[in-house]
Motif scaffolding. Sequence first.
Motif, mmCIF file in Angstrom:
data_model
loop_
_atom_site.group_PDB
_atom_site.id
_atom_site.type_symbol
_atom_site.label_atom_id
_atom_site.label_comp_id
_atom_site.label_asym_id
_atom_site.label_seq_id
_atom_site.Cartn_x
_atom_site.Cartn_y
_atom_site.Cartn_z
ATOM 1 N N ILE A 231 0.828 -1.209 0.000
ATOM 2 C CA ILE A 231 0.000 0.000 0.000
ATOM 3 C C ILE A 231 0.864 1.261 0.000
ATOM 4 N N CYS A 232 0.680 2.065 -1.052
ATOM 5 C CA CYS A 232 1.467 3.300 -1.198
ATOM 6 C C CYS A 232 0.534 4.514 -1.138
ATOM 7 N N THR A 233 0.000 4.730 0.029
ATOM 8 C CA THR A 233 -0.783 5.937 0.329
ATOM 9 C C THR A 233 -0.829 6.069 1.840
ATOM 10 N N GLU A 234 -1.608 7.022 2.330
ATOM 11 C CA GLU A 234 -1.646 7.301 3.768
ATOM 12 C C GLU A 234 -2.057 6.055 4.571
ATOM 13 N N LYS A 235 -1.495 5.927 5.765
ATOM 14 C CA LYS A 235 -1.641 4.723 6.596
ATOM 15 C C LYS A 235 -3.103 4.308 6.876
ATOM 16 N N GLY A 236 -4.020 5.285 6.911
ATOM 17 C CA GLY A 236 -5.426 4.981 7.204
ATOM 18 C C GLY A 236 -5.998 3.930 6.256
ATOM 19 N N VAL A 237 -5.557 3.951 5.020
ATOM 20 C CA VAL A 237 -6.044 2.980 4.032
ATOM 21 C C VAL A 237 -5.535 1.587 4.401
ATOM 22 N N PHE A 238 -4.265 1.520 4.736
ATOM 23 C CA PHE A 238 -3.655 0.245 5.158
ATOM 24 C C PHE A 238 -4.383 -0.308 6.396
ATOM 25 N N LYS A 246 -9.316 -9.846 6.292
ATOM 26 C CA LYS A 246 -8.447 -10.686 7.137
ATOM 27 C C LYS A 246 -7.781 -11.801 6.326
ATOM 28 N N GLU A 247 -8.418 -12.211 5.227
ATOM 29 C CA GLU A 247 -7.888 -13.326 4.438
ATOM 30 C C GLU A 247 -6.735 -12.891 3.526
ATOM 31 N N LYS A 248 -6.483 -11.562 3.444
ATOM 32 C CA LYS A 248 -5.414 -11.059 2.583
ATOM 33 C C LYS A 248 -4.315 -10.425 3.445
ATOM 34 N N THR A 249 -3.129 -10.219 2.831
ATOM 35 C CA THR A 249 -2.020 -9.610 3.567
ATOM 36 C C THR A 249 -1.703 -8.252 2.965
ATOM 37 N N PHE A 250 -1.450 -7.270 3.845
ATOM 38 C CA PHE A 250 -1.135 -5.910 3.384
ATOM 39 C C PHE A 250 0.198 -5.479 3.974
ATOM 40 N N TYR A 251 0.933 -4.730 3.171
ATOM 41 C CA TYR A 251 2.256 -4.261 3.600
ATOM 42 C C TYR A 251 2.293 -2.756 3.345
ATOM 43 N N LEU A 252 2.496 -1.950 4.392
ATOM 44 C CA LEU A 252 2.564 -0.497 4.221
ATOM 45 C C LEU A 252 3.963 -0.132 3.738
ATOM 46 N N VAL A 253 4.037 0.632 2.647
ATOM 47 C CA VAL A 253 5.311 0.861 1.957
ATOM 48 C C VAL A 253 6.404 1.437 2.865
ATOM 49 N N ASN A 254 6.029 2.325 3.800
ATOM 50 C CA ASN A 254 6.962 2.750 4.849
ATOM 51 C C ASN A 254 6.129 3.286 6.012
ATOM 52 N N ASN A 255 6.768 3.498 7.162
ATOM 53 C CA ASN A 255 5.928 3.936 8.300
ATOM 54 C C ASN A 255 5.887 5.458 8.448
#
Length: 310
Positions: A231-238, A246-255
């Motif tokens: 995910i490459c946008t603001e953390k709220g989306v992540f 829950k069945e999928k995995t998400f990775y926030l591009v940076n913190n």
Amino acid sequence: MNIELIEEIKKLKREKNAIILAHCYQNPEIDEVADYVGDSLGLSRLASKTDADIIVFAGVYFMAETAKILSPNKKVLLPNLKSGCNMADMIDLKMVKEFKEKYPDVPLVCYVNSSAEVKAQCDICCTSANAIEVVKSLGVKKILFAPDCYLGSWVQKNLSDIEVISFPGYCPTHLRITPDDIIKAKELNPDGVVLVHPECTSEVVKLGDFIGSTTQMFDYVQKTNYKKYIICTEKGVFDRLQRDYKEKTFYLVNNRVVCHNMKQNSLDDILNSLKNETYEVNPEPEIARKALESINKMIQIKGKSVFNIK
Ligand code: 13P
Ligand code: SF4
């Protein structure tokens, strides 16, 4: 989670015939009291249709102002006055006039992330969900685009037969995402599908598998069967994607992709806002009337924005 606080907010909402609109960059706990959560386009559409007496806008100032322009007879409240937008603050009336004077007779398309005064100077507004459709709808060979030069570049990339002259504004939050971040994220998650917001730089956008507004990202995740998304946008989306899929995995591009303006609104602020009917957003009526023309033109154009209805 403060259940009592949540119940008190819900009770006040009913008593005052109020609705709460929340942008998906807000603190996720706000969703517990929000009637709708979505992107700028979806929330603007809702603000124009609601029959509530009060709209509490859990977002940033320009969003509440846009809601007031669309619903002039409603009371529109921003829970915390510190919720500004750094990008919107990069252009004022004087600057937009100078930009237009440099290119006479070229229509100006204005991203909704701008003040009512700036919107009043443009030919049509757009959001990140419909910028390409809006520019196409004008049927011209050259346009001015303000204030986001990166959204302007995204439009230019998609409409090669139109010249897009952009104002040099940008979103500091999205600029904190670098191509290197994505390369590293891909090394760690080779099967990760990269979702990028068009406020990111052109170098970052180039590395995206899907480019879209915040709600369009939710839509994409819902409609695709991949296991992992970067995910490459603001953390709220992540945060919301992790909560809802829950069945999928998400990775926030940076913190570092946190918009501190968006995080100003708390549940306490919302309660206070409903109790005291603060802080009322009230653009000057003549400016609001002019801005409404540009916003209405945008709303007529079919966008792909959807929103979550609770
Ligand atoms: P969208 O709501 O159009 O995705 O825009 C993101 C944003 O930065 C809002 O300030
Ligand atoms: Fe403004 Fe960027 Fe924050 Fe959106 S994310 S409100 S454009 S500063």
